[in-house]
Structures are given as C-alpha cells and as structure tokens.
Design a protein around this motif. Structure first.
Motif, short mmCIF file in Angstrom:
data_model
loop_
_atom_site.label_atom_id
_atom_site.label_comp_id
_atom_site.label_asym_id
_atom_site.label_seq_id
_atom_site.Cartn_x
_atom_site.Cartn_y
_atom_site.Cartn_z
N SER A 198 -5.56 -12.83 -77.85
CA SER A 198 -4.81 -12.41 -79.30
C SER A 198 -4.23 -13.58 -79.99
N VAL A 199 -3.79 -14.44 -79.42
CA VAL A 199 -3.22 -15.64 -80.36
C VAL A 199 -4.46 -16.38 -81.03
N LEU A 200 -5.23 -16.73 -79.93
CA LEU A 200 -6.54 -17.49 -80.59
C LEU A 200 -7.35 -17.02 -81.72
N LYS A 201 -7.52 -15.50 -81.58
CA LYS A 201 -8.03 -14.92 -82.76
C LYS A 201 -7.44 -14.94 -84.16
N ASN A 202 -6.31 -14.99 -84.10
CA ASN A 202 -5.26 -15.08 -85.25
C ASN A 202 -5.41 -16.54 -85.79
N LEU A 203 -5.60 -17.75 -84.92
CA LEU A 203 -5.35 -18.93 -85.39
C LEU A 203 -6.21 -19.28 -86.62
N ILE A 204 -7.41 -18.63 -86.57
CA ILE A 204 -8.44 -18.90 -87.91
C ILE A 204 -8.14 -18.25 -89.08
N LYS A 205 -6.97 -17.30 -88.96
CA LYS A 205 -6.72 -16.45 -90.29
C LYS A 205 -5.62 -17.19 -91.07
N VAL A 245 -5.62 -37.89 -66.44
CA VAL A 245 -4.69 -36.74 -66.51
C VAL A 245 -4.48 -36.33 -67.84
N GLU A 246 -4.72 -34.92 -68.18
CA GLU A 246 -4.54 -34.22 -69.38
C GLU A 246 -3.59 -33.14 -69.27
N VAL A 247 -2.84 -33.15 -70.27
CA VAL A 247 -1.69 -32.46 -70.51
C VAL A 247 -2.00 -31.07 -71.16
N ILE A 248 -1.91 -29.80 -70.33
CA ILE A 248 -2.12 -28.45 -71.10
C ILE A 248 -0.91 -27.89 -71.37
N ALA A 249 -0.79 -27.51 -72.78
CA ALA A 249 0.22 -26.84 -73.26
C ALA A 249 0.10 -25.23 -72.95
N ALA A 250 0.86 -24.97 -71.93
CA ALA A 250 0.72 -23.40 -71.63
C ALA A 250 1.63 -22.61 -72.04
N SER A 251 1.51 -21.27 -71.49
CA SER A 251 2.43 -20.36 -71.92
C SER A 251 2.74 -20.38 -73.33
N ILE A 252 1.66 -20.39 -74.11
CA ILE A 252 1.53 -20.29 -75.60
C ILE A 252 1.65 -18.97 -76.17
N ARG A 253 2.41 -18.81 -77.05
CA ARG A 253 2.87 -17.20 -77.55
C ARG A 253 2.43 -17.39 -79.08
N SER A 254 2.28 -18.43 -79.84
CA SER A 254 2.29 -18.22 -81.23
C SER A 254 1.32 -19.36 -81.91
N ALA A 255 0.93 -19.28 -83.25
CA ALA A 255 0.06 -20.20 -83.92
C ALA A 255 1.24 -21.45 -83.99
N ARG A 290 7.96 -19.66 -71.69
CA ARG A 290 8.90 -19.23 -70.81
C ARG A 290 10.05 -19.79 -71.18
N PHE A 291 10.14 -21.18 -71.79
CA PHE A 291 11.40 -21.67 -71.99
C PHE A 291 12.28 -21.07 -73.12
N ASP A 292 11.24 -20.88 -74.03
CA ASP A 292 11.56 -19.97 -75.35
C ASP A 292 12.24 -18.45 -74.98
N ASP A 293 11.73 -17.95 -73.77
CA ASP A 293 11.99 -16.34 -73.27
C ASP A 293 13.57 -16.93 -72.90
N ILE A 294 13.86 -17.91 -72.42
CA ILE A 294 15.41 -18.13 -71.76
C ILE A 294 16.31 -18.76 -72.92
N SER A 295 16.01 -18.81 -73.97
CA SER A 295 16.60 -19.29 -75.26
C SER A 295 16.84 -20.91 -75.23
N GLU A 296 15.60 -21.49 -74.61
CA GLU A 296 15.66 -23.01 -74.64
C GLU A 296 14.58 -23.66 -75.25
N ASP A 297 14.36 -24.77 -75.70
CA ASP A 297 13.33 -25.30 -76.66
C ASP A 297 12.09 -25.81 -75.81
N GLY A 298 11.08 -24.87 -75.79
CA GLY A 298 9.76 -25.01 -74.90
C GLY A 298 9.06 -26.20 -75.53
N LEU A 299 8.99 -26.19 -76.91
CA LEU A 299 8.27 -27.45 -77.65
C LEU A 299 8.77 -28.42 -77.34
#
Ligand code: E4P
Length: 220
Positions: free
Chosen positions: A192-199, A163-173, A135-144
């Motif tokens: 849709s992203v998970l199944k492509n990670l193994i390719k 406490v564990e950090v969950i990287a959320a709103s993940i869109r790509s490998a 969602r940061f990337d969606d507004i042209s900011e650096d989500g990573l």
C-alpha cells in the motif's frame, strides 16, 4: 537504496515485481497470518514467492531457542536458493546466526531496535539487519533517528562480510525518503505504501495539461 516488498501476498508480489523495482521480499508470521496462511502450506508458499522475485526472500524462523532456530533455518533455506532466514535479535538468535552463517546460510536479524543490537548481529554473521522504524513511532519515539544511528554505526566498521541495513516497519513515503537520505541499503515497504511512492500531484497536473494541449493539436 533498494526496495523490498514487505508482504506474504502472492498477488502483491507478482504485481509489484512487474514494476521492476522490487529487489526482494520480507515476510513475517503476522503477514502470513494476514493472508489466511496455514502451517502446512508455509514452505510451499515461500517457494512460490521465491519464484516470483529475483532477489532475497526472508522467511522467519519462529523458534526461540538456538537449536530450534538453526533446525528451522536449515529447512527454510532448502526451499530455494534465494531464501534468507529471519532470526530474532536475541542471544539465541545470535548463536543461531553464527551457526547458520558457518553453513553459508544468509540471515536477516529482525526486531532490531538499538545500535548495540545491530553491531552484535553484524558481528555474529548477519547478512541483513532490520531496524524497525514505525514501531518506535507507535510508542512516540523517533524511529528514523534510531535508524540513522544504526546506519552510521554499521557503516563505521568492516565486519568481514557484506552487511546490509534494511529499514523495516516502514509506514509512509516520509519514512522511505528519510531512509534513502541517511543511506539505508534497503527499505522493506508494504504494498500500500510502495504503490503510492510513485504518485505526485504535480505529475497528475502535468499529465492533465499535456493531454488537454494535445487535444488542441489533434483538433487544429
Ligand atoms: C520487517 O521485515 C517486518 O516484516 C516489518 O517491516 C514489520 O513492520 P510492522 O511494524 O509494520 O509490522
């Protein structure tokens, strides 16, 4: 890094769980609406997901005021022992997190977009914190970059509970790779992203050449 599946779709949960890589599931109101979910079926549906996956399943409290979030959170956590209550990263959410933690109920603080929000969530007793990358990337900011800051800030301190950090709103490998490299504990990933990670094209090319060479062996 662990993988959670970001979905409310039972078929996706069942299939991805069979791959042996899904350590949990995250849902939200949008994901439940996307599968045509009805209010009356919500708790039963979460219960079904909880049976399919051996790990935490986040179900979102939709109330905005602490009393409503606490009441909803208690109801949701009674569905199954692996339910985690998703709580908004707001003042009301912090108060609800504190109360739910005092009752032994795990929370996942959602819609987190800054380091101070993450630290406050952890101090209030959050078990999981979900900084949103895409969602940061969606507004042209650096989500990573934002995620990296949260991971660093959280690992800098002992909050007196896990406490564990969950990287959320993940869109790509690329999001997944960078989340792992910066040490995020978990990435919650759409099917849709998970199944492509193994390719990988070199895996496919290698399989083709092995199959062609084996044909030569068989026909020799
Ligand atoms: C996290 O728990 C949320 O469900 C999710 O990752 C939101 O992702 P989106 O920005 O693609 O909706």
């Amino acid at each position: 890094m662990k993988f959670f599946l970001d979905t409310a779709d039972l078929a996706e949960v069942e299939e991805a769980a069979s791959w042996g890589v899904v350590a949990g599931v995250t849902t939200n109101p949008t994901l439940y609406a996307r599968i045509g979910g009805k209010l009356a079926d919500f708790e039963t549906h979460i219960g079904r997901i909880c049976k399919l996956v051996d790990g935490p399943v986040s179900a979102e409290a939709v109330g905005e005021m602490r009393a409503d979030i606490i009441e909803e959170g208690k109801r949701l956590s009674a569905i199954a022992p692996n339910v985690v209550v998703k709580v908004p990263t707001t003042i009301e959410g912090l108060a609800a997190t504190k109360a739910l933690a005092a009752d032994g109920i795990d929370t996942n603080l959602t819609l987190c977009f800054s380091v101070p929000q993450a630290i406050m969530a952890a101090r209030a007793g959050a078990r999981y914190i979900s900084p949103f990358v895409g969602r940061f990337d969606d507004i042209s900011e650096d989500g990573l970059a934002q995620l990296a800051d949260v991971v660093l800030a959280i690992t800098n301190y002992d909050f007196g509970h896990k406490v564990e950090v969950i990287a959320a709103s993940i869109r790509s490998a690329h999001h997944v790779t960078q989340s792992a490299l910066m040490g995020a504990d978990i990435a919650t990933v759409p099917y849709s992203v998970l199944k492509n990670l193994i390719k990988h094209p070199l895996t496919d090319r290698g399989l083709e050449s092995f199959a062609a060479d084996w044909e030569k062996v068989v026909n020799a």
